[in-house]
Design an enzyme around this catalytic site. Structure first.
Site, PDB file in Angstrom:
ATOM      1  N   LYS A  90       0.834  -1.209   0.000  1.00 31.65           N
ATOM      2  CA  LYS A  90       0.000   0.000   0.000  1.00 31.65           C
ATOM      3  C   LYS A  90       0.864   1.251   0.000  1.00 31.65           C
ATOM      4  CE  LYS A  90      -3.761  -2.526   2.106  1.00 31.65           C
ATOM      5  NZ  LYS A  90      -4.337  -3.069   3.330  1.00 31.65           N
ATOM      6  N   GLN A 125      -5.028  -1.802   9.426  1.00 25.49           N
ATOM      7  CA  GLN A 125      -4.851  -3.148   8.883  1.00 25.49           C
ATOM      8  C   GLN A 125      -5.425  -4.207   9.835  1.00 25.49           C
ATOM      9  OE1 GLN A 125      -3.392  -3.802   5.742  1.00 25.49           O
ATOM     10  NE2 GLN A 125      -4.252  -5.825   6.110  1.00 25.49           N
ATOM     11  N   ASP A 183     -11.617   2.001   3.472  1.00 27.77           N
ATOM     12  CA  ASP A 183     -11.886   0.560   3.442  1.00 27.77           C
ATOM     13  C   ASP A 183     -13.361   0.276   3.181  1.00 27.77           C
ATOM     14  OD1 ASP A 183     -10.000  -1.431   3.482  1.00 27.77           O
ATOM     15  OD2 ASP A 183      -9.678  -1.375   5.637  1.00 27.77           O
TER      16      ASP A 183
END
Length: 286
Positions: free
Chosen positions: A53, A97, A120
């Protein structure tokens, strides 16, 4: 039957080129999309995802922050960081995460992320907007699935789509996005008693169950479009999807490989969401 290989890698690259051009355009108004990724602990897979990322941010010209916290970080400490990032003007997207260590409640952290920075697409408000069909930041992997279908000009409207798997991350949201595109959707899961009967009716078959090569040709209708979201590590170290690719490819009209199918789309759609969030926050037409 000669199947069409659906390359998520190619689609991902095309989208990233579009994003690069948009980032260049935003420089004229002194705007640089910013993404903060938070990693708690030493999970090896999570470390790889976070590195990828960060790398994508640098390649696309984004501002990037990676916060690596120790395994024993408390929920209060993580919440404090999230609240700080919510207020930070250079950050337009926040990604914590998953999975998190046992002492931290995932829902508490997801709920704490500002909705307009929820790249997300997991926040309850984001999910609610998705269910209603309102504009929202969409979960990355499901959005990537839809993007592959669209970029290859595969018809969704009026088709019977069968989704195997009902996770909050893939199965549920992809079924909603398919409905938004006017597909008729059937969901199958571990308690479905007549799964094979249902999957054999699918014009579009989406498989996300986490079982290597579980779906073979006996589950697939000739000419179906097959999207394999699975990513499993075999004993020999190779990657395999949830679909037995060699068995199904001759029967399908189009199929995603593993690797190189849905996988590359996830981070690319995260980058897309971050760009969209930056433009929204600065009230630039999306």
């Amino acid at each position: 039957m000669s199947e069409l290989l659906l390359s998520g890698k190619d689609v991902s690259q095309a989208i990233r080129e579009e994003i690069k051009q948009e980032v260049e355009r935003l420089k004229a108004v002194d705007l640089q999309p910013g993404l903060a990724v938070v990693l708690v602990g030493e999970d090896p897979a999570s470390q790889v995802y976070v590195r990828n990322k960060h790398k994508a941010c640098l390649e696309l010209g984004y501002y990037s922050e990676v916060h690596r916290l120790p395994e024993d970080t408390t929920e209060e400490q993580l919440l404090e960081l999230v609240h700080k990032l919510n207020e930070q003007e250079t950050i337009h997207g926040i990604l914590v995460q998953l999975p998190l260590p046992a002492q931290i409640h995932e829902k508490a952290i997801i709920d704490a992320i500002a909705v307009h920075k929820d790249v997300d697409g997991f926040h309850p408000v984001s999910v609610g907007n998705m269910v209603l069909g309102d504009d929202s930041l969409l979960p990355c992997t499901p959005a990537g699935v839809i993007e592959i279908l669209k970029r290859y000009n595969l018809e969704i409207a009026g088709k019977h789509a069968v989704v195997i798997g009902r996770s909050n991350i893939v199965g549920k949201p992809v079924s909603l996005l398919l409905q938004r595109e006017n597909a008729t959707v059937t969901m199958c899961h571990s308690r479905t008693s007549n799964m094979k009967e249902l999957t054999q009716q699918a014009d579009i078959l989406i498989v996300a169950i986490g079982k290597a090569k579980f779906i073979d040709a006996s589950y697939v209708k000739p000419g179906a479009v097959v999207i394999d979201v699975g990513m499993n590590r075999l004993d020999n170290g190779k990657l395999a999807g949830d679909v037995d690719f060699d068995s199904v490819r001759e029967l399908s009209s189009a199929i995603t490989p593993v690797p190189g199918g849905v996988g590359p789309m996830t981070i690319t759609m995260l980058m897309h969401n971050t760009l969209k969030a930056a433009k929204r926050i600065h009230q630039i037409e999306v």
